[in-house]
Design a protein around this motif. Structure first.
Motif, PDB file in Angstrom:
ATOM      1  N   MET A   1       0.812  -1.193   0.000  1.00 29.45           N
ATOM      2  CA  MET A   1       0.000   0.000   0.000  1.00 29.45           C
ATOM      3  C   MET A   1       0.859   1.262   0.000  1.00 29.45           C
ATOM      4  O   MET A   1       0.474   2.262  -0.561  1.00 29.45           O
ATOM      5  N   THR A   2       2.015   1.230   0.646  1.00 33.00           N
ATOM      6  CA  THR A   2       2.929   2.375   0.667  1.00 33.00           C
ATOM      7  C   THR A   2       4.340   1.880   0.401  1.00 33.00           C
ATOM      8  O   THR A   2       4.617   0.690   0.528  1.00 33.00           O
ATOM      9  N   PRO A   3       5.233   2.797   0.073  1.00 32.42           N
ATOM     10  CA  PRO A   3       6.635   2.401  -0.092  1.00 32.42           C
ATOM     11  C   PRO A   3       7.389   2.321   1.234  1.00 32.42           C
ATOM     12  O   PRO A   3       8.611   2.276   1.246  1.00 32.42           O
ATOM     13  N   ALA A   4       6.672   2.308   2.347  1.00 32.23           N
ATOM     14  CA  ALA A   4       7.311   2.314   3.664  1.00 32.23           C
ATOM     15  C   ALA A   4       8.109   1.039   3.888  1.00 32.23           C
ATOM     16  O   ALA A   4       7.628  -0.054   3.630  1.00 32.23           O
ATOM     17  N   PRO A   5       9.327   1.194   4.414  1.00 27.79           N
ATOM     18  CA  PRO A   5      10.069   0.004   4.827  1.00 27.79           C
ATOM     19  C   PRO A   5       9.474  -0.532   6.129  1.00 27.79           C
ATOM     20  O   PRO A   5       8.608   0.103   6.734  1.00 27.79           O
ATOM     21  N   THR A   6       9.931  -1.654   6.563  1.00 25.37           N
ATOM     22  CA  THR A   6       9.554  -2.200   7.867  1.00 25.37           C
ATOM     23  C   THR A   6      10.753  -2.035   8.789  1.00 25.37           C
ATOM     24  O   THR A   6      11.859  -2.456   8.458  1.00 25.37           O
ATOM     25  N   LEU A   7      10.526  -1.408   9.926  1.00 28.50           N
ATOM     26  CA  LEU A   7      11.551  -1.238  10.951  1.00 28.50           C
ATOM     27  C   LEU A   7      11.141  -2.084  12.146  1.00 28.50           C
ATOM     28  O   LEU A   7       9.961  -2.158  12.483  1.00 28.50           O
ATOM     29  N   THR A   8      12.108  -2.696  12.788  1.00 24.59           N
ATOM     30  CA  THR A   8      11.806  -3.471  13.986  1.00 24.59           C
ATOM     31  C   THR A   8      12.642  -2.968  15.147  1.00 24.59           C
ATOM     32  O   THR A   8      13.772  -2.523  14.974  1.00 24.59           O
ATOM     33  N   THR A   9      12.038  -3.039  16.315  1.00 28.09           N
ATOM     34  CA  THR A   9      12.736  -2.692  17.547  1.00 28.09           C
ATOM     35  C   THR A   9      12.603  -3.884  18.485  1.00 28.09           C
ATOM     36  O   THR A   9      12.076  -4.927  18.105  1.00 28.09           O
ATOM     37  N   ALA A  10      13.022  -3.704  19.704  1.00 28.73           N
ATOM     38  CA  ALA A  10      12.964  -4.792  20.672  1.00 28.73           C
ATOM     39  C   ALA A  10      11.543  -5.324  20.842  1.00 28.73           C
ATOM     40  O   ALA A  10      11.341  -6.534  20.938  1.00 28.73           O
ATOM     41  N   ARG A  11      10.547  -4.422  20.850  1.00 31.63           N
ATOM     42  CA  ARG A  11       9.173  -4.842  21.120  1.00 31.63           C
ATOM     43  C   ARG A  11       8.175  -4.494  20.027  1.00 31.63           C
ATOM     44  O   ARG A  11       7.007  -4.853  20.120  1.00 31.63           O
ATOM     45  N   LEU A  12       8.640  -3.804  18.986  1.00 28.44           N
ATOM     46  CA  LEU A  12       7.712  -3.233  18.011  1.00 28.44           C
ATOM     47  C   LEU A  12       8.083  -3.565  16.575  1.00 28.44           C
ATOM     48  O   LEU A  12       9.240  -3.827  16.262  1.00 28.44           O
ATOM     49  N   VAL A  13       7.080  -3.497  15.712  1.00 23.78           N
ATOM     50  CA  VAL A  13       7.271  -3.505  14.262  1.00 23.78           C
ATOM     51  C   VAL A  13       6.641  -2.214  13.757  1.00 23.78           C
ATOM     52  O   VAL A  13       5.483  -1.910  14.084  1.00 23.78           O
ATOM     53  N   LEU A  14       7.393  -1.449  12.990  1.00 23.46           N
ATOM     54  CA  LEU A  14       6.900  -0.228  12.372  1.00 23.46           C
ATOM     55  C   LEU A  14       6.777  -0.501  10.881  1.00 23.46           C
ATOM     56  O   LEU A  14       7.748  -0.913  10.238  1.00 23.46           O
ATOM     57  N   ARG A  15       5.581  -0.290  10.328  1.00 24.07           N
ATOM     58  CA  ARG A  15       5.327  -0.583   8.922  1.00 24.07           C
ATOM     59  C   ARG A  15       4.394   0.469   8.356  1.00 24.07           C
ATOM     60  O   ARG A  15       3.820   1.280   9.089  1.00 24.07           O
ATOM     61  N   GLY A  16       4.247   0.445   7.052  1.00 19.52           N
ATOM     62  CA  GLY A  16       3.320   1.369   6.415  1.00 19.52           C
ATOM     63  C   GLY A  16       1.890   1.065   6.798  1.00 19.52           C
ATOM     64  O   GLY A  16       1.568  -0.040   7.237  1.00 19.52           O
ATOM     65  N   PRO A  17       0.997   2.064   6.642  1.00 20.31           N
ATOM     66  CA  PRO A  17      -0.406   1.846   6.992  1.00 20.31           C
ATOM     67  C   PRO A  17      -1.058   0.803   6.095  1.00 20.31           C
ATOM     68  O   PRO A  17      -0.746   0.701   4.907  1.00 20.31           O
ATOM     69  N   GLN A  18      -1.950   0.036   6.695  1.00 18.24           N
ATOM     70  CA  GLN A  18      -2.720  -0.979   5.981  1.00 18.24           C
ATOM     71  C   GLN A  18      -4.199  -0.764   6.268  1.00 18.24           C
ATOM     72  O   GLN A  18      -4.558  -0.175   7.291  1.00 18.24           O
ATOM     73  N   LYS A  19      -5.053  -1.268   5.380  1.00 10.35           N
ATOM     74  CA  LYS A  19      -6.498  -1.118   5.579  1.00 10.35           C
ATOM     75  C   LYS A  19      -6.931  -1.601   6.957  1.00 10.35           C
ATOM     76  O   LYS A  19      -7.812  -1.017   7.578  1.00 10.35           O
ATOM     77  N   SER A  20      -6.304  -2.637   7.449  1.00 10.10           N
ATOM     78  CA  SER A  20      -6.687  -3.198   8.755  1.00 10.10           C
ATOM     79  C   SER A  20      -6.413  -2.239   9.913  1.00 10.10           C
ATOM     80  O   SER A  20      -6.925  -2.440  11.013  1.00 10.10           O
ATOM     81  N   ASP A  21      -5.643  -1.185   9.677  1.00 11.60           N
ATOM     82  CA  ASP A  21      -5.345  -0.195  10.720  1.00 11.60           C
ATOM     83  C   ASP A  21      -6.437   0.859  10.858  1.00 11.60           C
ATOM     84  O   ASP A  21      -6.433   1.642  11.807  1.00 11.60           O
ATOM     85  N   MET A  22      -7.338   0.909   9.905  1.00 13.76           N
ATOM     86  CA  MET A  22      -8.332   1.979   9.858  1.00 13.76           C
ATOM     87  C   MET A  22      -9.202   2.027  11.113  1.00 13.76           C
ATOM     88  O   MET A  22      -9.495   3.105  11.630  1.00 13.76           O
ATOM     89  N   ALA A  23      -9.615   0.888  11.637  1.00 17.76           N
ATOM     90  CA  ALA A  23     -10.498   0.884  12.813  1.00 17.76           C
ATOM     91  C   ALA A  23      -9.799   1.497  14.030  1.00 17.76           C
ATOM     92  O   ALA A  23     -10.389   2.323  14.737  1.00 17.76           O
ATOM     93  N   ALA A  24      -8.563   1.109  14.283  1.00 17.02           N
ATOM     94  CA  ALA A  24      -7.825   1.650  15.429  1.00 17.02           C
ATOM     95  C   ALA A  24      -7.581   3.150  15.245  1.00 17.02           C
ATOM     96  O   ALA A  24      -7.708   3.928  16.203  1.00 17.02           O
ATOM     97  N   PHE A  25      -7.254   3.567  14.031  1.00 16.02           N
ATOM     98  CA  PHE A  25      -7.026   4.984  13.746  1.00 16.02           C
ATOM     99  C   PHE A  25      -8.326   5.778  13.946  1.00 16.02           C
ATOM    100  O   PHE A  25      -8.328   6.842  14.564  1.00 16.02           O
ATOM    101  N   THR A  26      -9.431   5.244  13.434  1.00 14.59           N
ATOM    102  CA  THR A  26     -10.723   5.921  13.571  1.00 14.59           C
ATOM    103  C   THR A  26     -11.122   6.055  15.036  1.00 14.59           C
ATOM    104  O   THR A  26     -11.599   7.109  15.460  1.00 14.59           O
TER     105      THR A  26
END
Length: 182
Positions: A1-26
């Motif tokens: 959906m976006t050209p965002a890379p995926t970044l990972t940390t000790a406890r997290l994954v950072l990725r581009g927005p996906q349709k499944s994120d819409m409910a939490a964002f709303t």
């Protein structure tokens, strides 16, 4: 959906927005008291427009808000990234944690990873953060990241404090990133 890379940390994954994120964002836009720090609660229509604008930001600039997810659960915990709206003086390191995910240092961990990525990969540094004077939690986070108050001004009709972040290759920033990403 976006050209965002995926970044990972000790406890997290950072990725581009996906349709499944819409409910939490709303839910965050329409119900969270934390929206007061970014102009107030909005409608479902505002959330829709904001979500799509975030995707467009990635397409236009090649950077934007990452969706922050917990590695253990995959649940969306917030957004952290680099934004540069038309009225902005330069790219900004910004964060929004969803209800129930504040106080876990997720924003700090994600911001360290994004600052390192933005500096190393994009050459965007040192970044700023524009924070409302009454947003004490974000001011504390900016200070924890080593950002220093540069000035106070009005941006897009809102009073803000300009914080200047450490360059990604500053020893303090590198130590923070190493701890967060480990």
């Amino acid at each position: 959906m976006t050209p965002a890379p995926t970044l990972t940390t000790a406890r997290l994954v950072l990725r581009g927005p996906q349709k499944s994120d819409m409910a939490a964002f709303t839910a965050w836009v329409t119900r969270s008291d934390r929206m007061e720090a970014v102009g107030g609660k909005g409608s479902e229509r505002d959330a829709w427009r904001g979500f799509l604008a975030g995707i467009g930001h990635w397409q236009w600039h090649g950077y934007g808000f990452f969706t922050v997810t917990e590695r253990a659960t995959g649940v969306a915990a917030g957004r952290v990234g680099i934004i540069n709206h038309i009225e902005w003086p330069q790219p900004e390191l910004a964060w929004h944690m969803f209800d129930g995910f504040e106080g876990k240092s997720y924003a700090f961990e994600a911001a360290c990873a994004v600052r390192e990525w933005a500096g190393r990969t994009l050459g965007l540094e040192p970044l700023i953060s524009l924070i409302a004077p009454e947003n004490f939690r974000s001011i504390r986070l900016a200070s924890r990241l080593g950002a220093m108050e540069e000035r106070r001004d009005v941006v897009d009709g809102e009073k803000v404090i300009f914080f200047r972040h450490l360059p990604y290759n500053d020893k303090r920033a590198m130590a923070q990133a190493a701890e967060a990403i480990a």
